[in-house]
Scaffold this active site. Structure first.
Site, PDB file in Angstrom:
ATOM      1  N   LYS A 133       0.830  -1.199   0.000  1.00 45.81           N
ATOM      2  CA  LYS A 133       0.000   0.000   0.000  1.00 45.81           C
ATOM      3  C   LYS A 133       0.868   1.254   0.000  1.00 45.81           C
ATOM      4  O   LYS A 133       0.662   2.174  -0.807  1.00 45.81           O
ATOM      5  CB  LYS A 133      -0.917   0.003   1.223  1.00 45.81           C
ATOM      6  CG  LYS A 133      -1.707   1.286   1.397  1.00 45.81           C
ATOM      7  CD  LYS A 133      -2.462   1.274   2.719  1.00 45.81           C
ATOM      8  CE  LYS A 133      -3.049   2.637   3.015  1.00 45.81           C
ATOM      9  NZ  LYS A 133      -3.719   2.700   4.336  1.00 45.81           N
ATOM     10  N   ASP A 152      -7.115   0.165   1.819  1.00 47.37           N
ATOM     11  CA  ASP A 152      -7.193   0.447   3.252  1.00 47.37           C
ATOM     12  C   ASP A 152      -8.472  -0.175   3.811  1.00 47.37           C
ATOM     13  O   ASP A 152      -9.192  -0.908   3.125  1.00 47.37           O
ATOM     14  CB  ASP A 152      -7.135   1.950   3.516  1.00 47.37           C
ATOM     15  CG  ASP A 152      -8.268   2.720   2.841  1.00 47.37           C
ATOM     16  OD1 ASP A 152      -9.223   2.080   2.340  1.00 47.37           O
ATOM     17  OD2 ASP A 152      -8.206   3.961   2.819  1.00 47.37           O
TER      18      ASP A 152
END
Length: 232
Positions: A133, A152
Site C-alpha cells: 500500500k 485500506d
C-alpha cells in the site's frame, strides 16, 4: 458522493465496484485526506506521511507533519538519528517506536539513491517498513507510476459489501484480482474513490445507502432495502 454523473469507463468488470469508479469522478477533485499527498511530490515527505498513516488517523498524521518536516526536512537530516530522536516528534501517532525505525530506514534508502525511489512496488517493498500500500501510493504520487491499488480498511469494507471478491479474504489476493480489472491510469483513482466513499457514505457504522451512487446495484444496499423498506 451523491452527485455521481460520470459515464467514464474505467474497467471491464467487477460490477458495482466499476460503477462506483465510473460514477464518482467528481469526488477526485477533493484530494486525498492525507494532506501531504495533495501538496508535494517529494518522495521523502510522501513516504513519511504514508508510513505514519498505518493504523492511524489521517488527522493525527496531518497534525505532526509540519513540525516533523521542520525538524527533518530531508532524508539526510534523519540519517544517523535513533528511535529516541524521532519519537518526540510523533505525538498521537500509533506504534511510534516502530514507525520511527521505518522512517530512519526510509531516510537511509533515499540518501543512498539520491532521493529517487525505485520505480516498482517489488523493489520498494524491500525497504523495511514499506508495504504494498505504501509503495503504491509513493510510486503514483512521486513518480506517476500507477502500478498498484492501495487497499485500506475503507476499500476492503466496500469491496466486501459489493461482493466483488466474495471468495477472497487476503488483501493481496483481492488486489491481484482488481489489478486484472482496472488498467493503469484507473488504479490510484479507484483507491481514492474507495477511501472517500468509505469515509463519507459507505461507513462502517450506519452506512448512508440513501446517498450512495451505487445503491441501485450494491448487494449490501439492496439487502438493507429489502430488510428495511424505508431505506431508498
Amino acid at each position: 458522493m451523491g452527485d455521481c454523473n460520470s459515464n467514464t469507463t474505467t474497467a471491464t468488470g467487477c460490477g458495482p465496484l466499476c460503477k462506483l469508479a465510473e460514477r464518482s469522478q467528481a469526488c477526485l477533485k477533493e484530494g486525498h485526506p492525507l494532506d501531504a499527498l495533495n501538496q508535494t511530490r517529494d518522495p521523502w515527505v510522501l513516504g513519511v506521511a504514508v508510513i505514519l498513516s498505518a493504523h492511524c488517523t489521517d488527522a493525527a498524521v496531518n497534525k505532526v507533519m509540519g513540525p516533523l518536516a521542520a525538524q527533518f526536512p530531508a532524508p539526510s537530516s534523519m540519517v544517523g538519528r535513533t528511535r529516541g530522536d524521532v519519537i518526540p516528534f510523533l505525538p498521537g501517532i500509533s506504534h511510534s517506536g516502530n514507525k520511527s525505525d521505518y522512517l530512519i530506514n526510509w531516510a537511509k534508502y533515499l540518501v543512498e539513491r539520491n532521493n529517487r525511489p525505485a520505480a516498482t512496488i517489488g523493489e520498494l517493498t524491500e525497504v523495511n517498513g514499506i508495504g504494498r500500500k505504501t509503495a503504491a501510493i509513493i510510486l503514483y504520487t512521486a513518480l506517476g507510476v500507477d502500478e498498484g491499488i492501495p487497499l485500506d480498511t475503507h476499500a476492503l469494507r466496500i469491496i466486501d459489501r459489493v461482493q466483488c471478491c466474495p471468495a477472497l479474504k487476503n488483501p493481496n489476493a483481492i488486489e491481484k484480482k482488481l489489478l486484472a480489472e482496472f488498467p493503469q491510469g484507473a488504479r490510484y483513482n479507484l483507491h481514492l474513490v474507495l477511501t472517500l466513499h468509505g469515509r463519507k457514505t459507505c461507513r462502517a457504522r450506519s452506512p448512508r445507502c440513501a446517498d450512495c451512487c451505487i445503491a441501485d446495484c450494491c448487494p449490501g444496499s439492496l439487502f438493507r432495502q429489502k430488510d428495511n423498506p424505508t431505506v431508498k
